[in-house]
Write a protein that holds these residues in place. Structure first.
Motif, PDB file in Angstrom:
ATOM      1  N   TRP A 213     -53.817  17.018 -76.063  1.00  0.00           N
ATOM      2  CA  TRP A 213     -54.580  16.571 -74.911  1.00  0.00           C
ATOM      3  C   TRP A 213     -56.021  17.071 -75.031  1.00  0.00           C
ATOM      4  CZ3 TRP A 213     -53.098  13.353 -70.926  1.00  0.00           C
ATOM      5  CH2 TRP A 213     -51.757  12.982 -70.922  1.00  0.00           C
ATOM      6  N   ASN A 214     -56.942  16.337 -74.428  1.00  0.00           N
ATOM      7  CA  ASN A 214     -58.369  16.672 -74.556  1.00  0.00           C
ATOM      8  C   ASN A 214     -58.723  17.900 -73.726  1.00  0.00           C
ATOM      9  OD1 ASN A 214     -59.945  15.822 -71.872  1.00  0.00           O
ATOM     10  ND2 ASN A 214     -58.275  14.365 -72.204  1.00  0.00           N
ATOM     11  N   GLU A 215     -59.911  18.470 -74.002  1.00  0.00           N
ATOM     12  CA  GLU A 215     -60.372  19.715 -73.386  1.00  0.00           C
ATOM     13  C   GLU A 215     -61.232  19.516 -72.145  1.00  0.00           C
ATOM     14  OE1 GLU A 215     -61.052  18.887 -76.612  1.00  0.00           O
ATOM     15  OE2 GLU A 215     -59.410  20.009 -77.503  1.00  0.00           O
ATOM     16  N   TYR A 216     -61.559  18.269 -71.790  1.00  0.00           N
ATOM     17  CA  TYR A 216     -62.688  18.052 -70.890  1.00  0.00           C
ATOM     18  C   TYR A 216     -62.292  17.911 -69.427  1.00  0.00           C
ATOM     19  CZ  TYR A 216     -64.953  17.485 -75.317  1.00  0.00           C
ATOM     20  OH  TYR A 216     -65.415  17.725 -76.585  1.00  0.00           O
ATOM     21  N   ASP A 217     -63.267  18.229 -68.552  1.00  0.00           N
ATOM     22  CA  ASP A 217     -63.076  18.045 -67.118  1.00  0.00           C
ATOM     23  C   ASP A 217     -64.250  17.246 -66.560  1.00  0.00           C
ATOM     24  OD1 ASP A 217     -65.243  19.752 -66.842  1.00  0.00           O
ATOM     25  OD2 ASP A 217     -64.101  21.417 -66.012  1.00  0.00           O
ATOM     26  N   THR A 218     -64.246  17.055 -65.249  1.00  0.00           N
ATOM     27  CA  THR A 218     -65.251  16.182 -64.645  1.00  0.00           C
ATOM     28  C   THR A 218     -66.670  16.723 -64.797  1.00  0.00           C
ATOM     29  OG1 THR A 218     -64.762  17.273 -62.530  1.00  0.00           O
ATOM     30  CG2 THR A 218     -63.665  15.181 -62.972  1.00  0.00           C
ATOM     31  N   ASP A 219     -66.825  18.038 -64.860  1.00  0.00           N
ATOM     32  CA  ASP A 219     -68.167  18.601 -65.047  1.00  0.00           C
ATOM     33  C   ASP A 219     -68.764  18.174 -66.381  1.00  0.00           C
ATOM     34  OD1 ASP A 219     -67.995  19.857 -62.615  1.00  0.00           O
ATOM     35  OD2 ASP A 219     -67.489  21.826 -63.443  1.00  0.00           O
ATOM     36  N   ASP A 220     -67.920  18.032 -67.393  1.00  0.00           N
ATOM     37  CA  ASP A 220     -68.427  17.641 -68.711  1.00  0.00           C
ATOM     38  C   ASP A 220     -69.037  16.244 -68.675  1.00  0.00           C
ATOM     39  OD1 ASP A 220     -67.630  19.971 -70.196  1.00  0.00           O
ATOM     40  OD2 ASP A 220     -65.569  19.271 -69.978  1.00  0.00           O
ATOM     41  N   MET A 221     -68.582  15.396 -67.779  1.00  0.00           N
ATOM     42  CA  MET A 221     -69.109  14.040 -67.701  1.00  0.00           C
ATOM     43  C   MET A 221     -70.501  14.015 -67.075  1.00  0.00           C
ATOM     44  SD  MET A 221     -66.488  12.479 -69.021  1.00  0.00           S
ATOM     45  CE  MET A 221     -66.015  13.967 -69.913  1.00  0.00           C
ATOM     46  N   LEU A 222     -70.914  15.129 -66.435  1.00  0.00           N
ATOM     47  CA  LEU A 222     -72.185  15.176 -65.731  1.00  0.00           C
ATOM     48  C   LEU A 222     -73.311  15.772 -66.544  1.00  0.00           C
ATOM     49  CD1 LEU A 222     -70.843  16.434 -62.267  1.00  0.00           C
ATOM     50  CD2 LEU A 222     -71.303  14.072 -62.987  1.00  0.00           C
ATOM     51  N   ARG A 223     -73.007  16.218 -67.763  1.00  0.00           N
ATOM     52  CA  ARG A 223     -74.060  16.818 -68.583  1.00  0.00           C
ATOM     53  C   ARG A 223     -75.162  15.804 -68.881  1.00  0.00           C
ATOM     54  NH1 ARG A 223     -70.291  19.316 -73.293  1.00  0.00           N
ATOM     55  NH2 ARG A 223     -69.036  20.717 -72.013  1.00  0.00           N
ATOM     56  N   PRO A 224     -76.405  16.277 -69.018  1.00  0.00           N
ATOM     57  CA  PRO A 224     -77.485  15.380 -69.435  1.00  0.00           C
ATOM     58  C   PRO A 224     -77.146  14.737 -70.779  1.00  0.00           C
ATOM     59  CG  PRO A 224     -78.365  17.474 -68.690  1.00  0.00           C
ATOM     60  CD  PRO A 224     -76.882  17.646 -68.763  1.00  0.00           C
ATOM     61  N   ALA A 225     -77.623  13.544 -70.978  1.00  0.00           N
ATOM     62  CA  ALA A 225     -77.320  12.817 -72.211  1.00  0.00           C
ATOM     63  C   ALA A 225     -77.718  13.614 -73.443  1.00  0.00           C
ATOM     64  CB  ALA A 225     -78.026  11.462 -72.201  1.00  0.00           C
ATOM     65  N   SER A 226     -78.801  14.400 -73.330  1.00  0.00           N
ATOM     66  CA  SER A 226     -79.273  15.172 -74.487  1.00  0.00           C
ATOM     67  C   SER A 226     -78.277  16.249 -74.895  1.00  0.00           C
ATOM     68  CB  SER A 226     -80.617  15.820 -74.167  1.00  0.00           C
ATOM     69  OG  SER A 226     -80.493  16.692 -73.056  1.00  0.00           O
ATOM     70  N   GLU A 227     -77.393  16.660 -73.983  1.00  0.00           N
ATOM     71  CA  GLU A 227     -76.434  17.707 -74.288  1.00  0.00           C
ATOM     72  C   GLU A 227     -75.089  17.165 -74.738  1.00  0.00           C
ATOM     73  OE1 GLU A 227     -75.950  20.428 -71.106  1.00  0.00           O
ATOM     74  OE2 GLU A 227     -78.102  20.814 -70.863  1.00  0.00           O
ATOM     75  N   LYS A 228     -74.899  15.893 -74.549  1.00  0.00           N
ATOM     76  CA  LYS A 228     -73.582  15.322 -74.848  1.00  0.00           C
ATOM     77  C   LYS A 228     -73.432  15.067 -76.334  1.00  0.00           C
ATOM     78  CE  LYS A 228     -72.701  13.182 -70.373  1.00  0.00           C
ATOM     79  NZ  LYS A 228     -72.412  11.936 -69.641  1.00  0.00           N
ATOM     80  N   GLU A 229     -72.308  15.513 -76.848  1.00  0.00           N
ATOM     81  CA  GLU A 229     -72.011  15.273 -78.259  1.00  0.00           C
ATOM     82  C   GLU A 229     -71.537  13.829 -78.408  1.00  0.00           C
ATOM     83  OE1 GLU A 229     -69.985  19.208 -79.772  1.00  0.00           O
ATOM     84  OE2 GLU A 229     -69.615  18.788 -77.662  1.00  0.00           O
ATOM     85  N   GLN A 230     -71.967  13.199 -79.456  1.00  0.00           N
ATOM     86  CA  GLN A 230     -71.628  11.805 -79.655  1.00  0.00           C
ATOM     87  C   GLN A 230     -70.299  11.687 -80.403  1.00  0.00           C
ATOM     88  OE1 GLN A 230     -73.557   9.525 -78.057  1.00  0.00           O
ATOM     89  NE2 GLN A 230     -74.500  11.406 -77.298  1.00  0.00           N
ATOM     90  N   GLU A 231     -70.014  10.506 -80.912  1.00  0.00           N
ATOM     91  CA  GLU A 231     -68.717  10.276 -81.530  1.00  0.00           C
ATOM     92  C   GLU A 231     -68.513  11.096 -82.800  1.00  0.00           C
ATOM     93  OE1 GLU A 231     -67.953   6.838 -83.923  1.00  0.00           O
ATOM     94  OE2 GLU A 231     -69.874   5.984 -83.384  1.00  0.00           O
ATOM     95  N   THR A 232     -69.550  11.746 -83.265  1.00  0.00           N
ATOM     96  CA  THR A 232     -69.426  12.561 -84.473  1.00  0.00           C
ATOM     97  C   THR A 232     -69.012  13.996 -84.163  1.00  0.00           C
ATOM     98  OG1 THR A 232     -71.791  13.066 -84.337  1.00  0.00           O
ATOM     99  CG2 THR A 232     -71.143  11.210 -85.711  1.00  0.00           C
ATOM    100  N   LYS A 233     -68.681  14.298 -82.902  1.00  0.00           N
ATOM    101  CA  LYS A 233     -68.293  15.655 -82.525  1.00  0.00           C
ATOM    102  C   LYS A 233     -67.130  16.136 -83.390  1.00  0.00           C
ATOM    103  CE  LYS A 233     -65.680  16.595 -79.036  1.00  0.00           C
ATOM    104  NZ  LYS A 233     -64.742  17.555 -79.660  1.00  0.00           N
ATOM    105  N   LEU A 234     -67.221  17.382 -83.856  1.00  0.00           N
ATOM    106  CA  LEU A 234     -66.211  17.920 -84.749  1.00  0.00           C
ATOM    107  C   LEU A 234     -65.153  18.686 -83.983  1.00  0.00           C
ATOM    108  CD1 LEU A 234     -68.564  19.221 -87.568  1.00  0.00           C
ATOM    109  CD2 LEU A 234     -67.253  17.104 -87.518  1.00  0.00           C
ATOM    110  N   ASP A 235     -63.908  18.519 -84.421  1.00  0.00           N
ATOM    111  CA  ASP A 235     -62.810  19.222 -83.791  1.00  0.00           C
ATOM    112  C   ASP A 235     -62.925  20.717 -84.052  1.00  0.00           C
ATOM    113  OD1 ASP A 235     -60.549  19.720 -82.439  1.00  0.00           O
ATOM    114  OD2 ASP A 235     -59.186  18.727 -83.824  1.00  0.00           O
ATOM    115  N   GLY A 236     -62.514  21.506 -83.050  1.00  0.00           N
ATOM    116  CA  GLY A 236     -62.530  22.952 -83.198  1.00  0.00           C
ATOM    117  C   GLY A 236     -63.863  23.595 -82.873  1.00  0.00           C
ATOM    118  N   ILE A 237     -64.889  22.775 -82.600  1.00  0.00           N
ATOM    119  CA  ILE A 237     -66.221  23.305 -82.295  1.00  0.00           C
ATOM    120  C   ILE A 237     -66.580  22.861 -80.875  1.00  0.00           C
ATOM    121  CG2 ILE A 237     -68.651  23.337 -82.956  1.00  0.00           C
ATOM    122  CD1 ILE A 237     -67.780  22.605 -85.779  1.00  0.00           C
TER     123      ILE A 237
END
Length: 511
Positions: free
Chosen positions: A190-214
């Motif tokens: 299951w994923n790690e994320y919650d609703t706060d993660d959806m509110l981050r500024p676009a500049s802070e959001k990791e794109q589809e290249t996000k690496l597992d474990g980091i």
């Protein structure tokens, strides 16, 4: 004192009797790195340049005396192979790159005597390209307690039968169509994320290249804090408002069951088609360590990798041990966390290999700790090898020759995990080229048409031991091949060398 080489080569044709020792020995060790998509393909490069990158990657693994490569081919719900289910990925320009990277990598890996394990991102499907899950099946995306779907870092719900069935079908297309040696599951939780993660500024959001474990520190801190977070752990068929699904005592039980159900179903499917293909998960490096308030697979992302290992739903357990930077730290952590919980899998002879974080050794300026980590983990009789994250870090240090002459100084084979059948033995012949070079020709058994691994051994005594003798070459195929063994004339040994060859089937059962 160095002496001029003076020796006699005696060629011995020898039929090796069955030998199936389960403990790790001097010439049995799994060795690999994780190779990320962007390390082998770019939409701005020609076909030949991309092919050359793949060849260089495999050549480097060969230089380091590695046995295998974990080659990423599904990322964010997109493909880097010919898929009838999903579109081509970002690094291929979302279009056919002029060749099939997976097919080419398999062929080139096998030419070099290397296994290729297809690295498959499982429930992380963040790409928004047409043909991906978020576009074609938005109802499959995980939801929070209020029924809101993820808007970033999108993950498909393991709790939906439709998701499990679809993902098994995507994986089985690879197993059926490609001659892979293993299927390696990433994001199988299951994923790690919650609703706060959806509110981050676009500049802070990791794109589809996000690496597992980091993960960002605030994500880990939230997940390991006593306060509950509104995480995306529900779906359209199992909303939070409906309560714990029928048949389960807690949400936690259902979350773990749903991921395990997928792994079991996939394993059963593989076994009916190509049972030699090893299934392995990139489990979080901590299994239960820290309990419900710690960062681990079991309590935080509901990944029961020890259960899969014990029950035989996977053939190899390949955790991401990114937390520890020294051999002693890793040794102690595995002793306390994994070892007590995987005894059934160990006794069954399944493979367990460690995943050191080469990128963290680089970041912390302790790159030389690789030596201590490898040597210390070899003290664990049930540890069968290593997969390093990642290839890019090793390339940055050009570490291949050094590793291949130090802690990976000997060629090795992968330990077999179950006796299926014992192959017939090949025959060998010896041709003296000159006083320092000898050609060994290996011929598969008459009538053999299936691909096998072949190992050439060199022994300094009259006792042939496939667990201890030096391996000078490993090949893959079904046709005759030759290998030239060369001597400098300056080695310390001046006695008689004896060569023999064995065949190993796809399970690594040896003749």
């Amino acid at each position: 004192m160095n002496k001029k080489l003076h020796f006699k080569i005696i060629l011995t044709l020898f039929l090796i009797l069955a030998c199936f020792i389960k403990a790790q020995t001097n010439n049995q060790e799994f060795r690999a790195t994780w190779v990320i998509t962007w390390e082998y393909i770019s939409s701005g490069s020609t076909v030949e340049v991309n092919k050359a990158r793949i060849r260089e990657i495999l050549d480097n693994h060969k230089k380091a005396n590695m046995t295998s490569v974990l080659f990423q081919i599904r990322q964010s719900g997109t493909a880097y192979y010919q898929s009838s289910y999903e579109p081509w990925g970002y690094y291929a320009g979302y279009t056919y790159p002029g060749f099939d990277p997976l097919q080419y990598a398999i062929e080139e890996a096998h030419k070099r005597g290397l296994e290729l394990h297809a690295w498959f991102n499982t429930f992380s499907v963040s790409s928004s390209q047409p043909g991906t899950i978020p576009v074609e099946h938005p109802e499959w995306i995980c939801r929070d307690q209020n029924g809101n779907p993820m808007s970033s870092y999108k993950a498909a719900s393991p709790g939906l039968q439709a998701v499990r069935d679809y993902t098994v079908n995507v994986a089985m297309e690879i197993v059926r169509n490609y001659d892979i040696d293993g299927l390696h599951l990433d994001y199988v939780r299951w994923n790690e994320y919650d609703t706060d993660d959806m509110l981050r500024p676009a500049s802070e959001k990791e794109q589809e290249t996000k690496l597992d474990g980091i993960f960002l520190d605030n994500t880990i801190n939230k997940l390991t804090s006593p306060e509950s977070t509104n995480r995306f752990l529900y779906d359209v068929e199992h909303p939070y408002s409906a309560g714990v699904p029928a048949g389960f005592s807690t949400w936690e039980d259902w979350w773990r069951w749903s991921v395990t159900e997928f792994v079991k179903a996939l394993h059963d499917s593989i076994q009916t088609v190509k049972p030699w293909v090893r299934l392995s998960p990139a489990a979080l490096g901590k299994y239960m360590s820290g309990g419900a308030s710690g960062w681990n697979g079991y309590y935080v992302v509901y990944q029961d990798a020890a259960l899969w290992f014990n029950q035989g739903y996977v053939e190899q357990l390949t955790p991401m041990h990114y937390h520890w930077l020294t051999g002693d730290e890793m040794f102690n952590a595995l002793t306390a966390d994994w070892e007590p919980n995987i005894q059934q899998g160990i006794q069954a002879g399944r493979l367990y290999s460690c995943g050191p974080a080469s990128y963290r050794l680089d970041e912390n300026n302790v790159w030389s700790n690789h030596v201590g980590i490898v040597n210390r983990m070899r003290d664990k009789t049930w540890v069968d090898g290593f997969q390093f994250f990642s290839y890019g870090s090793w390339k940055g240090y050009d570490y291949w020759d050094e590793a291949g002459s130090t802690f990976f100084g000997k060629k090795v084979k992968v330990r077999d995990i179950n006796l299926v059948s014992q192959p017939d033995s090949p025959s060998i012949s010896l041709n003296q080229i000159d006083s320092l070079n000898y050609e060994i020709v290996v011929t598969p058994p008459a009538g053999s048409i299936d691909n096998h691994w072949f190992a050439i051994y060199r022994s300094e005594d009259d006792v042939f031991n496939v667990d201890d003798d030096m391996i000078v070459d490993i090949r893959f195929g079904n046709s005759q091949f030759s290998f030239v063994d060369s001597y400098s004339g300056l080695q310390n040994y001046n006695g008689t060398y004896k060569y023999y060859a064995t065949a190993l089937n796809r399970y690594w059962n040896e003749s």
